[in-house]
Design a protein around this motif. Sequence first.
Motif, short mmCIF file in Angstrom:
data_model
loop_
_atom_site.label_atom_id
_atom_site.label_comp_id
_atom_site.label_asym_id
_atom_site.label_seq_id
_atom_site.Cartn_x
_atom_site.Cartn_y
_atom_site.Cartn_z
N PHE A 14 2.43 -19.24 5.23
CA PHE A 14 2.34 -18.36 6.39
C PHE A 14 3.15 -17.08 6.16
N GLN A 15 4.39 -17.25 5.74
CA GLN A 15 5.27 -16.09 5.52
C GLN A 15 4.67 -15.12 4.50
N GLU A 16 4.10 -15.69 3.44
CA GLU A 16 3.54 -14.84 2.38
C GLU A 16 2.38 -13.99 2.93
N ALA A 17 1.59 -14.59 3.82
CA ALA A 17 0.46 -13.84 4.40
C ALA A 17 0.99 -12.67 5.23
N VAL A 18 2.04 -12.90 6.02
CA VAL A 18 2.61 -11.81 6.84
C VAL A 18 3.20 -10.73 5.93
N VAL A 19 3.97 -11.17 4.94
CA VAL A 19 4.66 -10.22 4.06
C VAL A 19 3.66 -9.40 3.24
N ASP A 20 2.58 -10.04 2.78
CA ASP A 20 1.54 -9.31 2.03
C ASP A 20 1.02 -8.14 2.84
N VAL A 21 0.68 -8.39 4.09
CA VAL A 21 0.09 -7.35 4.94
C VAL A 21 1.11 -6.26 5.26
N LEU A 22 2.32 -6.67 5.64
CA LEU A 22 3.34 -5.68 6.01
C LEU A 22 3.69 -4.77 4.83
N SER A 23 3.90 -5.37 3.66
CA SER A 23 4.31 -4.53 2.53
C SER A 23 3.15 -3.66 2.03
N PHE A 24 1.93 -4.21 2.07
CA PHE A 24 0.76 -3.42 1.65
C PHE A 24 0.62 -2.16 2.52
N LYS A 25 0.71 -2.35 3.84
CA LYS A 25 0.49 -1.20 4.75
C LYS A 25 1.64 -0.20 4.68
N LEU A 26 2.85 -0.71 4.46
CA LEU A 26 4.00 0.20 4.37
C LEU A 26 3.85 1.10 3.13
N MET A 27 3.49 0.51 2.01
CA MET A 27 3.33 1.31 0.78
C MET A 27 2.17 2.30 0.93
N GLN A 28 1.10 1.82 1.56
CA GLN A 28 -0.06 2.70 1.74
C GLN A 28 0.29 3.89 2.65
N ALA A 29 1.11 3.62 3.67
CA ALA A 29 1.52 4.69 4.59
C ALA A 29 2.38 5.72 3.85
N ALA A 30 3.24 5.24 2.96
CA ALA A 30 4.09 6.17 2.20
C ALA A 30 3.23 7.02 1.27
N ARG A 31 2.25 6.38 0.62
CA ARG A 31 1.36 7.13 -0.28
C ARG A 31 0.59 8.19 0.50
N GLN A 32 0.05 7.77 1.65
CA GLN A 32 -0.81 8.69 2.40
C GLN A 32 -0.05 9.88 2.96
N THR A 33 1.18 9.66 3.42
CA THR A 33 1.97 10.76 4.00
C THR A 33 2.70 11.55 2.93
N GLY A 34 2.75 11.02 1.72
CA GLY A 34 3.49 11.69 0.65
C GLY A 34 5.00 11.54 0.81
#
Length: 333
Positions: free
Chosen positions: A240-260
């Motif tokens: 369960f934890q891995e599923a939550v962490v996968d999504v949170l970390s994926f979106k955080l990195m994507q947000a950093a990439r998109q905003t520069g």
Amino acid sequence: MNILAVETSCDETAAAVVADGRRMLSSVVASQVDVHHRYGGVVPELASRKHIEAIVPVVGEALDRSGVGPEGLDAVAATRGPGLVGALLVGFSFGKAYAYGRGLPFVGVNHLAGHINAVFLTEDPPAFPFVALLASGGHTALYHVTSHTRMRLMGQTRDDAAGEAFDKVAKMMGLGYPGGRVIGEMAERGDPQVISFPRSYLDKKGFDFSFSGLKTAVRRYLQLHADTFRDHMDDIAAGFQEAVVDVLSFKLMQAARQTGCPRVVLSGGVAANRRLRERVVAEASREGFEACLPPVSLCGDNAAMIGAAAFHELQRGTVSPLDADVYSRARLA
Ligand code: KG4
Ligand code: ZN
């Protein structure tokens, strides 16, 4: 500038004295967990009553420990919202009365801005701009942060908050309330590969979250394995934890990439999760981003973060009138 800050938005009565939004002179947090534990969640009316009992001794202790005392204060701050209205009213009214009594300026602070400003109480705070993931029991959202007071909401959960999902899964597994920390500890002994729970990315390019499907998948799993799941609780927690962490970390990195933005920040109670911290540090380093994590003691609700945010509100001239009211729901920016 020394600010006395008070936080009573949920089930922690907290007070702190913070110097210049940077240095924590004291921070006292009185948890009500024992009161709410038997009900499996926070009972708003009980929370308000407990805040009333605790607020005076907690503030007294924060002032004593700060070394500056009431005479050394320059301003008073309190959480204005979002949160439980009855609970908020205790700290907010106390803060206003205290400020009025001592002739000090008073400022109401947004709880979410407080969580994000917690990172500035660390030795090595981030420069602007950065992307902040705020994951707590009530909120899960991504913000593009360009100053202490300017935070643009990029996306948020459409149903459960990440911490709420941790708490609900813990309850289903019979682990009591609040369950985030317990699940995190169990997960460390488990294998996240044994049971694969679904990851909900919604629109993979977007920044909204959804955790209710994951919660339902765990419930279904527990029902299907009602006779045996107690034998592999650690693996269920880890999956369960891995599923939550996968999504949170994926979106955080994507947000950093998109905003520069070259920096990412974690905040909120779920930011205390060891696996999330580990993954965010590792992924940020792989992508060439700087990762700034407040210490675990500043991730959950506390008043020092309110004092940090309040300093910057006061610097830009914000003062709350004594007839200002609290609010239960609010979006930042
Ligand atoms: O920020 P916070 O103290 O209060 C809110 O503003 O909601 O966050 C509390 C949430 C709870 O849902 C709790 O279960 C979760 O943070 N939490 C954790 C951990 N420690 C606290 N979740 C996952 N792992 C942890 N170690
Ligand atoms: Zn919070």
